[in-house]
Design a protein around this motif. Structure first.
Motif, PDB file in Angstrom:
ATOM      1  N   GLU A  92     -14.942  41.745  28.362  1.00 35.49           N
ATOM      2  CA  GLU A  92     -15.664  40.789  27.523  1.00 35.49           C
ATOM      3  C   GLU A  92     -16.656  39.969  28.341  1.00 35.49           C
ATOM      4  N   PHE A  93     -16.239  39.510  29.512  1.00 39.42           N
ATOM      5  CA  PHE A  93     -17.100  38.648  30.304  1.00 39.42           C
ATOM      6  C   PHE A  93     -18.203  39.408  31.034  1.00 39.42           C
ATOM      7  N   THR A  94     -17.948  40.648  31.412  1.00 32.79           N
ATOM      8  CA  THR A  94     -18.950  41.409  32.151  1.00 32.79           C
ATOM      9  C   THR A  94     -19.857  42.233  31.255  1.00 32.79           C
ATOM     10  N   GLY A  95     -19.423  42.519  30.024  1.00 34.43           N
ATOM     11  CA  GLY A  95     -20.187  43.410  29.156  1.00 34.43           C
ATOM     12  C   GLY A  95     -20.118  44.855  29.617  1.00 34.43           C
ATOM     13  N   ALA A  96     -19.083  45.182  30.412  1.00 29.93           N
ATOM     14  CA  ALA A  96     -18.953  46.530  30.973  1.00 29.93           C
ATOM     15  C   ALA A  96     -17.542  47.048  30.765  1.00 29.93           C
ATOM     16  N   VAL A  97     -17.432  48.288  30.325  1.00 28.98           N
ATOM     17  CA  VAL A  97     -16.144  48.973  30.145  1.00 28.98           C
ATOM     18  C   VAL A  97     -16.160  50.238  30.993  1.00 28.98           C
ATOM     19  N   ASN A  98     -15.178  50.376  31.879  1.00 30.34           N
ATOM     20  CA  ASN A  98     -15.079  51.603  32.672  1.00 30.34           C
ATOM     21  C   ASN A  98     -13.855  52.435  32.292  1.00 30.34           C
ATOM     22  N   THR A  99     -13.110  51.964  31.274  1.00 29.03           N
ATOM     23  CA  THR A  99     -11.907  52.658  30.839  1.00 29.03           C
ATOM     24  C   THR A  99     -11.790  52.555  29.324  1.00 29.03           C
ATOM     25  N   LEU A 100     -11.664  53.686  28.663  1.00 31.09           N
ATOM     26  CA  LEU A 100     -11.431  53.704  27.221  1.00 31.09           C
ATOM     27  C   LEU A 100     -10.103  54.390  26.937  1.00 31.09           C
ATOM     28  N   LEU A 101      -9.232  53.684  26.237  1.00 28.60           N
ATOM     29  CA  LEU A 101      -7.974  54.250  25.779  1.00 28.60           C
ATOM     30  C   LEU A 101      -8.165  54.679  24.335  1.00 28.60           C
ATOM     31  N   LEU A 102      -8.020  55.974  24.085  1.00 24.68           N
ATOM     32  CA  LEU A 102      -8.272  56.539  22.758  1.00 24.68           C
ATOM     33  C   LEU A 102      -6.962  56.575  21.990  1.00 24.68           C
ATOM     34  N   ALA A 103      -6.656  55.488  21.344  1.00 22.45           N
ATOM     35  CA  ALA A 103      -5.386  55.350  20.639  1.00 22.45           C
ATOM     36  C   ALA A 103      -5.631  54.689  19.302  1.00 22.45           C
ATOM     37  N   GLU A 104      -4.576  54.541  18.535  1.00 23.19           N
ATOM     38  CA  GLU A 104      -4.661  53.944  17.215  1.00 23.19           C
ATOM     39  C   GLU A 104      -5.363  52.589  17.286  1.00 23.19           C
ATOM     40  N   GLY A 105      -6.339  52.398  16.388  1.00 22.64           N
ATOM     41  CA  GLY A 105      -7.087  51.143  16.381  1.00 22.64           C
ATOM     42  C   GLY A 105      -8.151  51.062  17.441  1.00 22.64           C
ATOM     43  N   GLY A 126     -27.427  43.756  39.865  1.00 22.51           N
ATOM     44  CA  GLY A 126     -27.313  44.734  38.790  1.00 22.51           C
ATOM     45  C   GLY A 126     -25.985  44.648  38.065  1.00 22.51           C
ATOM     46  N   ALA A 127     -25.632  45.727  37.374  1.00 19.01           N
ATOM     47  CA  ALA A 127     -24.445  45.726  36.517  1.00 19.01           C
ATOM     48  C   ALA A 127     -23.164  45.485  37.308  1.00 19.01           C
ATOM     49  N   THR A 128     -23.055  46.093  38.494  1.00 15.61           N
ATOM     50  CA  THR A 128     -21.828  45.946  39.270  1.00 15.61           C
ATOM     51  C   THR A 128     -21.633  44.516  39.751  1.00 15.61           C
ATOM     52  N   ALA A 129     -22.732  43.771  39.886  1.00  9.80           N
ATOM     53  CA  ALA A 129     -22.629  42.386  40.346  1.00  9.80           C
ATOM     54  C   ALA A 129     -21.826  41.527  39.380  1.00  9.80           C
TER      55      ALA A 129
END
Length: 288
Positions: free
Chosen positions: A90-103, A136-139
């Motif tokens: 939420e704070f970084t605006g970056a997701v490096n992991t997606l869990l594909l589950a219910e919801g 950049g994004a990693t910062a």
């Protein structure tokens, strides 16, 4: 964020790392070692996915799929795709992991925890002032990691200081004073430096030497182009410098927790054995 409410039973056995480029990724070796150590017959592959095709490719994934690791340039579009996100995401605006589950998909940023865990392992304790090289994004993940470690003053050294405006805004949200400066004009001594530039970044030796002279130990998130110009400057200065492989390891452990337990805060069964297997796989991939 803990385990998302209504997550349900996880049954998928397919995972992969997506990005562009992707051939250099060591995630398949790390994750493969982890699941073998856990006795899980899971498949973890890699796929080159462009930012423009991410949404359509994600929509094609069916029931056998359990989750995805995301590298550049997909962390922003993965953030948009996630229906729930942990605090770091939420704070970084970056997701490096997606869990594909219910919801879901449920989004996490394990880069933040990976930086914190690695630096803590190296004995970095209670830094008061730090420097981030690059804006950049990693910062953003580096800044959140420094916040987690209790740093309250961060200098951002960038070629264009105005590029650090989003980091200043993030700093205001979390209570960290962020001061932008030109990369060739560091403003004072710091206790720790985190470099977030690409491995082939062109930095003048004189600039690198000035950063090293006042930079404390260096974590350079690069792990495929080593030593970097900055790492070489730190060596000349007689200071400690680490590449990004340790951060990669620790963020991958957190990803495995997500995929197995549904929560990066939940310790894996026999996690010491899993960690050892992943370290061995990483060492083998570096020496290969």
């Amino acid at each position: 964020m803990s385990r998302p409410p209504g997550l349900g039973v996880l049954t998928g056995r397919r995972l992969a790392v997506w990005g562009d480029p992707i051939a250099h990724s060591r995630s398949p070796q790390l994750h493969g070692a982890a699941y073998r150590a856990l006795g899980l017959d899971w498949e973890y592959g890699r796929e080159r996915v462009h930012e423009a095709s991410f949404a359509s490719r994600l929509a094609q994934l069916g029931e056998p799929w359990r989750g995805l690791s995301l590298t550049m340039p997909l962390k922003g579009v993965a953030f948009e795709a996630a229906r729930t996100r942990d605090r770091a995401a939420e704070f970084t605006g970056a997701v490096n992991t997606l869990l594909l589950a219910e919801g879901g998909p449920h989004g996490y940023n394990t880069d933040v925890g990976g930086i914190v865990r690695f630096l803590t392992e190296q004995g970095v304790r209670d830094p008061a002032r730090a420097r981030i090289v690059g804006a950049g994004a990693t910062a953003t993940s580096a800044l959140m990691a420094l916040d987690t470690m209790g740093v309250r003053e961060v200098e951002v050294a960038a070629r264009r200081p105005e590029a650090a405006e989003h980091l200043m805004a993030l700093g205001e949200r979390v209570g960290v004073r962020v001061t932008p400066t030109r990369i060739d004009v560091p403003t004072g001594a710091v206790d720790l430096t985190i470099a977030t530039l690409p491995g082939g970044a062109d930095i003048a030796d004189a600039t690198a030497d000035r950063l090293a002279a006042s930079g404390g130990p260096l974590l350079d998130v690069v792990y495929g182009h080593w030593p970097t110009v900055l790492a070489t400057a730190w060596e000349r200065a007689g200071a400690r410098a680490w590449d990004g492989s340790g951060m990669l390891l620790h963020q991958a452990v957190l990803q495995v927790r997500v995929f197995v337990m549904g929560d990066p805060g939940s310790v894996l069964p026999h996690e010491d054995d899993v960690d050892a297997a992943m370290r061995a796989a990483l060492a083998a991939s570096v020496s290969a």
